[in-house]
Design an enzyme around this catalytic site. Structure first.
Site, PDB file in Angstrom:
ATOM      1  N   HIS A 263       3.359  -7.556   1.977  1.00 45.65           N
ATOM      2  CA  HIS A 263       2.730  -8.441   2.962  1.00 45.65           C
ATOM      3  C   HIS A 263       1.662  -9.302   2.304  1.00 45.65           C
ATOM      4  CE1 HIS A 263       0.180  -4.835   2.786  1.00 45.65           C
ATOM      5  NE2 HIS A 263      -0.833  -5.633   3.121  1.00 45.65           N
TER       6      HIS A 263
ATOM      7  N   ARG B  38      -1.751  -5.048  -5.932  1.00 48.80           N
ATOM      8  CA  ARG B  38      -1.481  -6.488  -5.914  1.00 48.80           C
ATOM      9  C   ARG B  38      -0.183  -6.746  -6.671  1.00 48.80           C
ATOM     10  NH1 ARG B  38      -6.237  -8.785  -8.327  1.00 48.80           N
ATOM     11  NH2 ARG B  38      -7.300  -8.519  -6.333  1.00 48.80           N
TER      12      ARG B  38
ATOM     13  N   HIS C 243       0.837  -1.197   0.000  1.00 43.49           N
ATOM     14  CA  HIS C 243       0.000   0.000   0.000  1.00 43.49           C
ATOM     15  C   HIS C 243       0.876   1.252   0.000  1.00 43.49           C
ATOM     16  CE1 HIS C 243      -3.118  -2.827   1.042  1.00 43.49           C
ATOM     17  NE2 HIS C 243      -2.545  -3.103   2.195  1.00 43.49           N
TER      18      HIS C 243
ATOM     19  N   GLU D 270      -1.229  -0.081   8.506  1.00 45.53           N
ATOM     20  CA  GLU D 270      -2.178  -0.962   9.181  1.00 45.53           C
ATOM     21  C   GLU D 270      -1.468  -1.851  10.190  1.00 45.53           C
ATOM     22  OE1 GLU D 270      -3.953  -3.523   6.205  1.00 45.53           O
ATOM     23  OE2 GLU D 270      -2.031  -3.764   5.214  1.00 45.53           O
TER      24      GLU D 270
END
Length: 259
Positions: A134, A154, A57, A76
């Site tokens: 991740h 992705r 991200h 996150e």
């Protein structure tokens, strides 16, 4: 105080439940009315029956540059709620690689050789700053606290044939030092959110979320003359200056936002 109802989204690998969200793609009406569209966090439960894609991200600056001025990045964290034996996830890269090395590995379906696989168990905590490569492995159930952003690039999908976002991914990867994956004992804080595990509910001058980790039978929470029974994975929004009273024993994660 509000008890929030989850929004359910089926996925090819399992499902997500957005349990605290004002994001346009999954907005909880009562929560939105209480906090407005600028609430900076999105809280989810992720049930991964199969492995998710390898993702990355952007940070705040990259999100604005790549997706538009109104976008924010996505830092996150994950709290492992349940894990099957030998469960693992991808947390960063195994070493330092050039953009061309990674692009070639993706093209040849060999990126898994460059990924850092980490075993995890119930109670572990994983912090994932924007830019960290991740992936969630199968057999995991996670609490995810993140910036209120749905930008996902992705990078690799285990050769399953879904669309990739290779060039944007390569622009935002940061292979910084990884944070240790350890059991979550008490408290974590970063520039976007704070999580604290507690067995009591104290007074606060800030808005917060209360996520129920574990609870004994017949426990409950009361606030402002309203009494709620509680169960595992319930979540409540508590306004500043409200002090709920916990009845019985429960283990709770208190979530606060910044920004």
């Amino acid at each position: 105080m509000l008890k929030l109802n989850a929004l359910h989204f089926d996925k090819i690998w399992g499902y997500e439940e957005w349990i605290a969200s004002v994001h346009p793609l999954g907005r909880q009406k009562e929560f939105f009315e209480a906090v407005g569209e600028k609430y900076p966090l999105l809280v989810k439960i992720i049930q991964a029956n199969d492995s998710l894609s390898v993702q990355v991200h952007p940070d705040d600056e990259q999100a604005k540059a790549l997706e538009g001025e109104n976008e924010c990045g996505k830092t996150e964290c994950w709290y492992v709620l349940d894990a099957e034996p030998n469960a693992k996830l991808v947390y960063g890269l195994r070493g330092s690689y050039s953009t061309e090395e990674l692009r070639s590995a993706i093209k040849n379906g060999r990126l898994d050789e460059y990924l850092n696989f980490a075993p995890v168990k119930k109670g572990d905590f994983i912090f994932i700053p924007a830019g960290t490569v991740h992936a969630i492995g199968g057999g995991l159930r996670l609490l995810e606290v993140q910036q209120s952003c749905d930008i996902t690039y992705r990078l690799y999908d285990w050769n399953r044939g879904r669309e990739l976002h290779v060039e944007k991914s390569l622009k935002v990867i940061k292979n910084d030092e990884h944070f240790p994956i350890v059991p979550f004992h008490k408290k974590f804080k970063c520039p976007y959110f704070e999580l604290e595990k507690t067995n009591e509910i104290r007074h606060s001058t800030e808005n917060r979320l209360l996520f129920v980790l574990e609870v004994e039978e017949n426990a409950g929470i009361s606030c402002g003359g309203t009494d709620f029974s509680i169960k595992r994975e319930d979540i409540f929004f508590v306004r500043a200056e409200e002090t709920p009273i916990l009845r019985g024993k429960a283990e709770i994660v208190e979530i606060k936002s910044f920004g």
